[in-house]
Design a protein around this motif. Structure first.
Motif, PDB file in Angstrom:
ATOM      1  N   PHE A  41       0.801  -1.217   0.000  1.00  9.79           N
ATOM      2  CA  PHE A  41       0.000   0.000   0.000  1.00  9.79           C
ATOM      3  C   PHE A  41       0.840   1.276   0.000  1.00  9.79           C
ATOM      4  CE2 PHE A  41      -2.952  -3.242   1.479  1.00  9.79           C
ATOM      5  CZ  PHE A  41      -4.007  -3.008   0.619  1.00  9.79           C
ATOM      6  N   ALA A 111      -4.623  -0.117   4.622  1.00 10.21           N
ATOM      7  CA  ALA A 111      -5.336  -0.447   3.380  1.00 10.21           C
ATOM      8  C   ALA A 111      -6.208   0.722   2.922  1.00 10.21           C
ATOM      9  CB  ALA A 111      -6.181  -1.704   3.579  1.00 10.21           C
ATOM     10  N   SER A 115      -5.248   2.885  -0.453  1.00  8.12           N
ATOM     11  CA  SER A 115      -6.162   2.787  -1.587  1.00  8.12           C
ATOM     12  C   SER A 115      -6.709   4.157  -1.958  1.00  8.12           C
ATOM     13  CB  SER A 115      -7.320   1.849  -1.252  1.00  8.12           C
ATOM     14  OG  SER A 115      -8.140   2.425  -0.243  1.00  8.12           O
ATOM     15  N   ALA A 131      -9.407  -3.094  -1.402  1.00  5.07           N
ATOM     16  CA  ALA A 131      -8.177  -2.948  -0.623  1.00  5.07           C
ATOM     17  C   ALA A 131      -8.007  -4.113   0.348  1.00  5.07           C
ATOM     18  CB  ALA A 131      -8.193  -1.621   0.133  1.00  5.07           C
ATOM     19  N   ALA A 135      -4.951  -6.843   0.572  1.00  9.28           N
ATOM     20  CA  ALA A 135      -4.265  -7.169   1.821  1.00  9.28           C
ATOM     21  C   ALA A 135      -4.266  -8.677   2.058  1.00  9.28           C
ATOM     22  CB  ALA A 135      -4.921  -6.443   2.994  1.00  9.28           C
TER      23      ALA A 135
END
Length: 181
Positions: A41, A111, A115, A131, A135
């Motif tokens: 991320f 996340a 995102s 997202a 993950a």
């Protein structure tokens, strides 16, 4: 559930924690999971979200070790995992949820921010389904499993996954019942 099915499930759950495939769960596995999420991320380890993720990973490890590291060697082998973690988690799933919560809260934050959705109308403590799927893939789930799991975590079908739903699902997943045989 028969013994073979139980053993298969336990092995799969153990492997989910054993990020490096060493045959043990240890602090490095939790740090590796955090590093992979941060890289996926685009989040730095030194920022607040990165620090929260590493702190959550350490708390998760400490909780796991406290539950399962019977011999005190700072590693949890498969036998310890089955005898300690799985039994104790089954007996008290809320305890597992609480040791996992700091890591999961931080992972949701990473996340969401990674995102581009943090602060864009989504409630705090949530991340987009896509997202969460990313993950899960980074943490070792296959693409089909990650997609189905992420979608199932969107309990209210608003396109976002809430921390509480992730914590409950992880606790349920790792709370394995004993075999019938």
């Amino acid at each position: 559930m028969d013994s073979a099915e139980y053993e298969r499930k336990i092995a799969h759950r153990f492997a989910a924690f054993d990020q490096d495939g060493s045959g043990y769960i240890d602090r490095a596995d939790f740090s590796t999971a955090a590093a992979r999420l941060l890289a996926e991320f685009g989040t730095t380890a030194r920022c607040d979200k990165g620090q929260a993720l590493y702190s959550g990973a350490e708390a998760f490890w400490q909780g796991m070790a406290g539950i399962a590291d019977v011999d005190g060697d700072q590693r949890v082998n498969r036998e310890e995992f089955v005898g300690g973690a799985v039994k104790r988690l089954r007996d008290n799933p809320e305890r597992f949820a609480e040791i996992a919560r700091p890591f999961l809260r931080a992972a949701i934050g990473v996340a969401a921010a990674g995102s581009g959705s943090e602060g864009s109308g989504g409630p705090a403590g949530t991340a987009p389904v896509a997202a969460v799927e990313r993950a899960l893939r980074v943490l070792g789930a296959g693409q089909d499993v990650a997609g189905a799991a992420a979608r199932s975590l969107d309990a209210d079908a608003d396109g976002r996954v809430a921390e509480a739903d992730v914590v409950a699902a992880l606790s349920a997943y790792f709370t394995v019942v004993e075999p019938d045989a």
